[in-house]
Design an enzyme around this catalytic site. Structure first.
Site, mmCIF file in Angstrom:
data_model
loop_
_atom_site.group_PDB
_atom_site.id
_atom_site.type_symbol
_atom_site.label_atom_id
_atom_site.label_comp_id
_atom_site.label_asym_id
_atom_site.label_seq_id
_atom_site.Cartn_x
_atom_site.Cartn_y
_atom_site.Cartn_z
ATOM 1 N N HIS A 1 15.697 21.861 9.122
ATOM 2 C CA HIS A 1 15.388 20.846 10.136
ATOM 3 C C HIS A 1 15.868 21.394 11.479
ATOM 4 C CE1 HIS A 1 14.756 17.306 7.329
ATOM 5 N NE2 HIS A 1 15.455 18.095 6.533
ATOM 6 N N HIS B 1 13.502 24.152 3.549
ATOM 7 C CA HIS B 1 13.080 23.887 4.929
ATOM 8 C C HIS B 1 14.314 23.645 5.765
ATOM 9 C CE1 HIS B 1 13.218 20.185 2.590
ATOM 10 N NE2 HIS B 1 13.620 19.563 3.701
ATOM 11 N N GLN C 1 18.293 16.091 0.177
ATOM 12 C CA GLN C 1 17.062 16.878 0.018
ATOM 13 C C GLN C 1 16.046 16.078 -0.799
ATOM 14 O OE1 GLN C 1 17.480 20.781 -1.776
ATOM 15 N NE2 GLN C 1 15.383 21.355 -1.243
ATOM 16 N N ASP D 1 8.265 17.132 11.869
ATOM 17 C CA ASP D 1 8.605 16.199 10.800
ATOM 18 C C ASP D 1 7.808 14.915 10.989
ATOM 19 O OD1 ASP D 1 11.304 15.952 8.761
ATOM 20 O OD2 ASP D 1 10.211 14.106 9.263
HETATM 21 P P1 AMP Z 1 14.686 16.628 3.221
HETATM 22 O O1 AMP Z 1 14.944 15.152 3.010
HETATM 23 O O2 AMP Z 1 15.810 17.392 3.808
HETATM 24 O O3 AMP Z 1 14.139 17.256 1.947
HETATM 25 O O4 AMP Z 1 13.543 16.718 4.307
HETATM 26 C C1 AMP Z 1 12.202 16.478 4.031
HETATM 27 C C2 AMP Z 1 11.571 16.091 5.324
HETATM 28 O O5 AMP Z 1 10.178 16.233 5.177
HETATM 29 C C3 AMP Z 1 11.841 14.654 5.748
HETATM 30 O O6 AMP Z 1 12.492 14.650 7.018
HETATM 31 C C4 AMP Z 1 10.438 14.038 5.824
HETATM 32 O O7 AMP Z 1 10.294 13.130 6.900
HETATM 33 C C5 AMP Z 1 9.567 15.265 5.985
HETATM 34 N N1 AMP Z 1 8.193 15.145 5.503
HETATM 35 C C6 AMP Z 1 7.780 14.602 4.334
HETATM 36 N N2 AMP Z 1 6.449 14.711 4.230
HETATM 37 C C7 AMP Z 1 6.014 15.329 5.356
HETATM 38 C C8 AMP Z 1 4.739 15.727 5.847
HETATM 39 N N3 AMP Z 1 3.612 15.508 5.147
HETATM 40 N N4 AMP Z 1 4.659 16.326 7.059
HETATM 41 C C9 AMP Z 1 5.787 16.535 7.784
HETATM 42 N N5 AMP Z 1 7.020 16.203 7.366
HETATM 43 C C10 AMP Z 1 7.135 15.594 6.173
#
Ligand code: AMP
Length: 117
Positions: free
Chosen positions: A104, A102, A96, A34
């Site tokens: 975590h 995805h 989300q 992440d």
């Molecule tokens: P969610 O809020 O559950 O949809 O999780 C999305 C996650 O994606 C968040 O924890 C972000 O920090 C992560 N995220 C967003 N863009 C990227 C990226 N380019 N590479 C890795 N993680 C990312």
């Protein structure tokens, strides 16, 4: 919905069109760190095929969901002695922000406190 979505952030990472710190992958799914970690180990496990959230994945391809859990276990075995928290935020009110399912994978050397991903 399944297949690849061109304007989806995680489809672009899976396709190798955007950089990511990949820690494990197989024919079904990719695991990458992440970008904004909330725990010492914070890795996202993402199926290669696009599904909007975990409920769509569970109903559309339950075996693929099982493969995602298996990849989470592999990541945790590499990074945290096999113990981990697996969170699927489902819907904007649940946090989300990326609408490609995805998990975590959260873990650390110390017992985890409450750390919503
Ligand atoms: P969610 O809020 O559950 O949809 O999780 C999305 C996650 O994606 C968040 O924890 C972000 O920090 C992560 N995220 C967003 N863009 C990227 C990226 N380019 N590479 C890795 N993680 C990312």
């Amino acid at each position: 919905m399944s297949s690849t979505v061109t304007d989806c952030l995680f489809c672009r990472i899976v396709a190798g069109h955007l950089p990511a710190d990949v820690v494990a992958e197989n024919e079904h799914a990719v695991a990458f760190r992440d970008i904004d970690p909330k725990a010492p180990v914070h890795v996202l496990v993402v199926p290669r095929e696009h599904y909007g959230d975990v409920t769509q994945l569970a109903s559309g391809d339950p075996l693929l969901l099982a493969h995602l859990v298996s990849l989470a276990e592999i990541v945790a075995s590499q990074e945290a002695a096999g113990q981990f928290r697996l969170i699927f935020n489902t819907g904007p009110q649940a946090g989300q922000s990326v609408f490609h399912v995805h998990g975590h994978v959260l873990a650390g050397p110390e017992p985890l406190g409450w750390s919503p991903a």
